[in-house]
Design a protein around this motif. Structure first.
Motif, PDB file in Angstrom:
ATOM      1  N   ALA A   4       0.626  -1.173  -0.021  1.00  0.00           N
ATOM      2  CA  ALA A   4       0.013   0.134   0.182  1.00  0.00           C
ATOM      3  C   ALA A   4       0.902   1.066  -0.061  1.00  0.00           C
ATOM      4  CB  ALA A   4      -0.910   0.280   1.145  1.00  0.00           C
ATOM      5  N   ILE A   5       0.552   2.196  -0.959  1.00  0.00           N
ATOM      6  CA  ILE A   5       1.049   3.611  -1.000  1.00  0.00           C
ATOM      7  C   ILE A   5       0.234   4.390  -0.149  1.00  0.00           C
ATOM      8  CG2 ILE A   5       1.983   5.371  -2.264  1.00  0.00           C
ATOM      9  CD1 ILE A   5       3.661   3.105  -2.785  1.00  0.00           C
ATOM     10  N   ILE A   6       0.780   4.897   0.889  1.00  0.00           N
ATOM     11  CA  ILE A   6      -0.122   5.819   1.772  1.00  0.00           C
ATOM     12  C   ILE A   6       0.038   7.300   1.377  1.00  0.00           C
ATOM     13  CG2 ILE A   6      -0.464   6.564   4.239  1.00  0.00           C
ATOM     14  CD1 ILE A   6       1.350   4.119   5.042  1.00  0.00           C
ATOM     15  N   LEU A   7      -1.237   7.692   1.072  1.00  0.00           N
ATOM     16  CA  LEU A   7      -1.254   9.266   0.839  1.00  0.00           C
ATOM     17  C   LEU A   7      -1.902  10.040   1.841  1.00  0.00           C
ATOM     18  CD1 LEU A   7      -1.112  11.327  -1.650  1.00  0.00           C
ATOM     19  CD2 LEU A   7      -3.545  10.986  -2.221  1.00  0.00           C
ATOM     20  N   ALA A   8      -0.912  10.647   2.799  1.00  0.00           N
ATOM     21  CA  ALA A   8      -1.434  11.277   3.833  1.00  0.00           C
ATOM     22  C   ALA A   8      -1.719  12.697   3.788  1.00  0.00           C
ATOM     23  CB  ALA A   8      -0.316  11.160   4.983  1.00  0.00           C
ATOM     24  N   VAL A   9      -3.096  13.191   3.781  1.00  0.00           N
ATOM     25  CA  VAL A   9      -3.435  14.459   3.470  1.00  0.00           C
ATOM     26  C   VAL A   9      -3.368  15.274   5.027  1.00  0.00           C
ATOM     27  CG1 VAL A   9      -5.298  15.960   2.740  1.00  0.00           C
ATOM     28  CG2 VAL A   9      -4.759  13.533   1.613  1.00  0.00           C
ATOM     29  N   THR A  10      -2.805  16.485   4.908  1.00  0.00           N
ATOM     30  CA  THR A  10      -2.585  17.450   6.016  1.00  0.00           C
ATOM     31  C   THR A  10      -3.007  18.781   5.677  1.00  0.00           C
ATOM     32  OG1 THR A  10      -1.041  15.846   7.040  1.00  0.00           O
ATOM     33  CG2 THR A  10      -1.244  17.857   7.843  1.00  0.00           C
ATOM     34  N   ALA A  11      -3.733  19.475   6.354  1.00  0.00           N
ATOM     35  CA  ALA A  11      -3.831  20.910   6.180  1.00  0.00           C
ATOM     36  C   ALA A  11      -2.433  21.562   6.614  1.00  0.00           C
ATOM     37  CB  ALA A  11      -5.163  21.403   6.994  1.00  0.00           C
ATOM     38  N   ALA A  12      -1.943  22.489   5.618  1.00  0.00           N
ATOM     39  CA  ALA A  12      -0.978  23.051   5.829  1.00  0.00           C
ATOM     40  C   ALA A  12      -0.801  24.214   6.764  1.00  0.00           C
ATOM     41  CB  ALA A  12      -0.513  23.647   4.445  1.00  0.00           C
ATOM     42  N   ASN A  13      -1.987  24.638   7.129  1.00  0.00           N
ATOM     43  CA  ASN A  13      -2.140  25.624   8.219  1.00  0.00           C
ATOM     44  C   ASN A  13      -2.267  25.197   9.709  1.00  0.00           C
ATOM     45  OD1 ASN A  13      -4.815  24.734   7.935  1.00  0.00           O
ATOM     46  ND2 ASN A  13      -6.037  26.718   8.192  1.00  0.00           N
ATOM     47  N   THR A  14      -1.866  23.928   9.699  1.00  0.00           N
ATOM     48  CA  THR A  14      -1.786  23.342  11.148  1.00  0.00           C
ATOM     49  C   THR A  14      -0.497  22.868  11.206  1.00  0.00           C
ATOM     50  OG1 THR A  14      -2.704  21.169  10.185  1.00  0.00           O
ATOM     51  CG2 THR A  14      -4.303  22.612  11.090  1.00  0.00           C
ATOM     52  N   ASP A  15      -0.029  22.454  12.697  1.00  0.00           N
ATOM     53  CA  ASP A  15       1.205  21.843  12.960  1.00  0.00           C
ATOM     54  C   ASP A  15       1.401  20.540  12.373  1.00  0.00           C
ATOM     55  OD1 ASP A  15       3.626  21.258  14.145  1.00  0.00           O
ATOM     56  OD2 ASP A  15       3.261  21.597  15.895  1.00  0.00           O
ATOM     57  N   LEU A  16       2.385  20.414  11.432  1.00  0.00           N
ATOM     58  CA  LEU A  16       2.589  19.050  10.735  1.00  0.00           C
ATOM     59  C   LEU A  16       2.869  18.051  11.718  1.00  0.00           C
ATOM     60  CD1 LEU A  16       3.058  18.115   7.938  1.00  0.00           C
ATOM     61  CD2 LEU A  16       5.196  18.098   8.154  1.00  0.00           C
ATOM     62  N   ALA A  17       3.440  18.234  12.889  1.00  0.00           N
ATOM     63  CA  ALA A  17       3.841  17.213  13.976  1.00  0.00           C
ATOM     64  C   ALA A  17       2.319  16.539  14.792  1.00  0.00           C
ATOM     65  CB  ALA A  17       4.505  17.910  15.093  1.00  0.00           C
TER      66      ALA A  17
ATOM     67  N   ASP B 190      -3.199  28.125   0.733  1.00  0.00           N
ATOM     68  CA  ASP B 190      -3.503  29.587   0.581  1.00  0.00           C
ATOM     69  C   ASP B 190      -4.203  30.073   1.666  1.00  0.00           C
ATOM     70  OD1 ASP B 190      -5.718  27.586   0.232  1.00  0.00           O
ATOM     71  OD2 ASP B 190      -6.995  29.179  -0.683  1.00  0.00           O
ATOM     72  N   LEU B 191      -4.556  29.309   3.144  1.00  0.00           N
ATOM     73  CA  LEU B 191      -5.078  29.822   4.105  1.00  0.00           C
ATOM     74  C   LEU B 191      -4.039  29.990   5.193  1.00  0.00           C
ATOM     75  CD1 LEU B 191      -8.194  27.436   4.205  1.00  0.00           C
ATOM     76  CD2 LEU B 191      -7.927  29.766   3.481  1.00  0.00           C
TER      77      LEU B 191
ATOM     78  N   VAL C  18      -4.009  23.609  -3.617  1.00  0.00           N
ATOM     79  CA  VAL C  18      -5.165  24.538  -3.137  1.00  0.00           C
ATOM     80  C   VAL C  18      -6.455  24.021  -3.512  1.00  0.00           C
ATOM     81  CG1 VAL C  18      -5.979  26.972  -3.507  1.00  0.00           C
ATOM     82  CG2 VAL C  18      -3.236  26.392  -3.380  1.00  0.00           C
ATOM     83  N   ASN C  19      -7.226  23.736  -2.701  1.00  0.00           N
ATOM     84  CA  ASN C  19      -8.362  23.234  -2.936  1.00  0.00           C
ATOM     85  C   ASN C  19      -9.531  24.433  -3.076  1.00  0.00           C
ATOM     86  OD1 ASN C  19      -7.756  20.744  -2.830  1.00  0.00           O
ATOM     87  ND2 ASN C  19      -8.111  20.405  -0.617  1.00  0.00           N
ATOM     88  N   ARG C  20     -11.034  23.944  -3.318  1.00  0.00           N
ATOM     89  CA  ARG C  20     -11.850  24.974  -3.244  1.00  0.00           C
ATOM     90  C   ARG C  20     -12.320  25.195  -1.761  1.00  0.00           C
ATOM     91  NH1 ARG C  20     -16.767  22.393  -6.703  1.00  0.00           N
ATOM     92  NH2 ARG C  20     -15.756  20.563  -5.432  1.00  0.00           N
ATOM     93  N   GLY C  21     -12.628  26.679  -1.555  1.00  0.00           N
ATOM     94  CA  GLY C  21     -13.161  26.930  -0.138  1.00  0.00           C
ATOM     95  C   GLY C  21     -14.527  26.508  -0.146  1.00  0.00           C
ATOM     96  N   GLN C  22     -14.828  26.461   1.284  1.00  0.00           N
ATOM     97  CA  GLN C  22     -16.430  26.206   1.608  1.00  0.00           C
ATOM     98  C   GLN C  22     -17.165  27.165   0.694  1.00  0.00           C
ATOM     99  OE1 GLN C  22     -17.449  23.678   3.244  1.00  0.00           O
ATOM    100  NE2 GLN C  22     -19.566  24.002   2.656  1.00  0.00           N
ATOM    101  N   ARG C  23     -17.006  28.275   0.595  1.00  0.00           N
ATOM    102  CA  ARG C  23     -17.918  29.226  -0.223  1.00  0.00           C
ATOM    103  C   ARG C  23     -17.970  28.901  -1.899  1.00  0.00           C
ATOM    104  NH1 ARG C  23     -20.646  33.580   0.003  1.00  0.00           N
ATOM    105  NH2 ARG C  23     -20.704  35.255  -1.667  1.00  0.00           N
TER     106      ARG C  23
END
Length: 692
Positions: free
Chosen positions: A204-217, A243-244, A270-275
């Motif tokens: 399995a190749i793991i694609l770990a998605v993380t929000a950049a505006n949070t602490d990576l740790a 972008d956030l 960069v994803n679409r925002g909620q709006r």
């Protein structure tokens, strides 16, 4: 060829999903993980270029979604056949979704060149991607209801489009910490276990998605990935919401591997925002906005070609194809080995039984014959299943005889129970009213018979221990597949064999008791190993002389003094030390026991009896240790070897009980069905893999 490899893996996944069995082969696939707020769904929709995933609050993805993206070039007819193996999508470096012939001004617009197919709806093409979303929701609720429950049973979705790279992704529920609303109390554990089930597989190749505006740790996805991939060799990071981030901050250090390094690196998107989602902003426009962001951002413009969704799609495609090429030989071997394994198990389960009485009788006869043959070989040590880890069968019986029983008999000491005072008392009792002139044989026989009787208890226990070993062999044989297949037959075998063993116990115990009784009824003082009288006397005299020479007899009232003392001139003088009144005749006490110091004669007689008793008891113990195992072998073990088959045939080989005996267990019926399904899937997989 590379695109064809991914489609081959897709076919393998479908082969197992179609027959409804758990895939036993670790297939290469990209597993998408991340927290609920990380932007997983947006990343997948950007890669596809369409809105098709359920949205909302709480756990939206409640079943694994196996998403197979298949590139379909323009001009092809709208059939379910994927693009040719040599074709690849025309992707610019800026977007994988810009095509002149495809109008993507609105996300929900139907296009005859793009459609989805669900594995549970074979042959049905869905061109409206909003319907794809609804079908995912319907199929999820069908398995787990409308509450927040989750299931590890996957939904398989294929998307055909000229605007995607051939790719396989597995979308899993987002990690959560605290249950909300109707979510199960242990929702965190349930999701974690489901994710681990997928990402612990080495392929399995793991694609770990993380929000950049949070602490990576603190990234939930990366934390879980590092548990199974601590070196980061098969994990790729995706950084969303770049972008956030606060003004003046960026993810350059993360991309350079200076924070948490990953062998496959990171890709910012960069994803679409909620709006944007609420206003139905087209993904094509969102991808254009993403492109503009990276090309004009001061930190990223020099690396813009390595950022964004199009680069992520190309990188995932390249990683997956490279991974498949490396693992294909291993997959071929595993498929062939698994196919052989399940075919062997199916052969062992046997074909369903018909109504032929002759075949039933032959089957029962064969089972009885094989059972008794294996029973004999286990006892004799000729079994094909000999263990190198522990003693079994006949070896355990031998251990009981020659270690447990022999040690117990050999260690029995007559003087654990017989004290000198007991010997003196028996000596006087055996002489009756006339004091004995010589050592009485009656006292010796009384004592030795008492000790021989003690051997009966361990001897009978030995019988029971061998019985237990035979039952152990029985239980071992009843673990065979044929008895799992026919539980009623197993039950009848057990009760019939146990009753046979118990019936054999009666003559065995009787014979063992007779051996002990025979030893006790006749004391053979002429036995060649029994110490002779003059030898015994000589040894006692020598011992006495040594005792005197060491001064051990110099006491206030020595044995010699007892024989000459004027105050103890009676025969029982040494019994009592009580002072007597002159001329007064006193009644003897209610209970008389030997007491006082030993006279020389008493000492010699006591030691003589002890020596004779020890000598003869040793002979009896050797005889019992030899004869009892022989008796058990004769009436229990060998009797079972010789007569058990005849007994089973007389009890079980009856036409009127065949139908009941040969009723298959539900487990066998279910397992045969599972094996057939697995063989069907593996055979199909074998054909697919051999076509590469």
């Amino acid at each position: 060829m590379d695109s064809h490899l991914i489609k081959t893996i897709n076919k393998l996944q479908d082969a197992f999903s179609t027959v409804g069995v758990q895939n036993p082969i670790d297939l290469p696939q990209i597993v998408v993980i991340g927290s609920q707020s990380s932007g997983k769904s947006s990343v997948l929709e950007n890669i596809v270029g369409r809105d098709f995933l359920p949205r909302g609050t709480g756990i939206v993805t409640r079943r694994p979604l196996i998403l197979q993206l298949i590139n379909k070039r323009d001009g092809l007819t709208t059939n379910s056949a994927p693009a040719s193996a040599t074709q690849s999508p025309k992707l610019s470096k800026t977007t994988s979704h810009s095509n002149a012939n495809v109008n993507e001004s609105e996300n929900n617009e139907q296009n005859m060149n793009e459609w989805g197919e669900f594995l549970h709806l074979p042959g049905k093409k869905i061109y409206d991607f909003s319907e794809i979303r609804k079908e995912i929701e319907r199929e999820t609720e069908l398995k787990v209801g409308k509450n927040a429950g989750i299931s590890d049973q996957p939904i398989n979705l294929r998307i055909f489009s000229p605007n995607v790279l051939t790719l396989t992704l597995v979308d899993l529920p987002g990690l959560t910490k605290v249950p909300v609303g109707d979510q199960p109390k242990d929702i965190e554990r349930l999701i974690r276990e489901m994710i681990l089930k997928y990402i612990t597989k080495p392929n399995a190749i793991i694609l770990a998605v993380t929000a950049a505006n949070t602490d990576l740790a603190n990234s939930d996805g990366l934390k879980l990935a590092r548990e199974v991939d601590p070196e980061g060799v098969r994990t790729i990071g995706v950084l969303t919401k770049v972008d956030l981030m606060d003004t003046g901050t960026d993810v350059i250090d993360i991309l350079a591997g200076r924070v948490i390094p990953l062998r496959l690196g990171y890709v910012p998107v960069v994803n679409r925002g909620q709006r944007d989602i609420e206003t139905n902003k087209a993904i094509s426009k969102a991808l254009e906005s993403e492109k503009q962001f990276f090309e004009h951002h001061p930190s990223y413009k020099s690396k813009a070609q390595y950022c964004g969704t199009p680069f992520l799609a190309r990188k995932l495609n390249m990683i997956l194809m490279h991974h498949i090429r490396n693992t294909l030989p291993e997959i071929k071997i595993k498929i062939a080995a698994s196919l052989q394994k399940y075919q062997a198990e199916l052969a062992q389960l046997g074909d369903p039984l018909g109504d032929d009485v002759t075949s039933h009788s032959n089957l029962v006869l064969n089972i009885i014959t094989e059972f008794c043959s294996e029973f004999r070989t286990i006892i004799d040590g000729n079994s094909n299943d000999l263990s190198s880890f522990e003693l079994s069968g006949g070896a355990r019986i031998s251990y009981v005889f020659h270690d447990s029983f022999k040690d117990a008999i050999t260690s029995m000491d007559p003087f654990d129970q017989i004290k000198d005072v007991d010997i003196r008392t028996i000596m006087y009792n055996s002489s009756g009213s006339s004091p004995a002139l010589f050592v009485g044989s009656t006292a010796f026989e009384v004592l030795v018979k008492q000790q021989i009787k003690r051997l009966e208890d361990p001897s009978l226990k030995c019988v029971n221990m061998i019985y237990d070993e035979l039952v152990r062999i029985l239980n071992q044989l009843l673990q065979r597949q044929v008895f799992k297949r026919f539980p009623s037959l197993k039950e009848q075998f057990y009760s019939t064999v146990i009753s046979f063993f118990k019936a054999s116990l009666v003559p065995t115990n009787k014979l063992v008791q007779s051996i002990i009784a025979a030893e006790a009824c006749y004391i053979n003082t002429a036995h060649p190993d029994f110490i002779s009288g003059h030898k015994a006397m000589a040894k006692v005299q020598e011992k006495y002389n040594q005792k005197n020479s060491l001064g051990l007899d110099k006491r206030a009232n020595s044995p010699l003094d007892d024989t000459t003392s004027s105050s103890n001139t009676g025969f029982f003088g040494s019994f009592f030390t009580k002072k007597k009144k002159p001329g007064v005749l006193e009644n003897p006490p209610p209970v008389l026991k030997a007491s006082g110091n030993l006279s020389e004669r008493e000492y010699m007689e006591t030691e003589m009896i002890k020596l004779l008793l020890q000598s003869y008891y040793a002979i009896v113990k050797r005889t019992v240790a030899d004869l009892v195992p022989k008796a058990i072998m004769l009436n229990l073990v060998n009797h079972a070897k010789d007569e058990l088959q005849r007994h089973l045939l007389s009890e079980l080989y009856k036409k009127d009980v065949f139908e009941e005996l040969l009723k298959e267990s539900d487990m066998t019926l279910q397992r045969r069905k599972e094996c057939k399904k697995m063989i069907e899937a593996l055979t199909k997989a074998d054909e697919i893999i051999n076509s590469v």
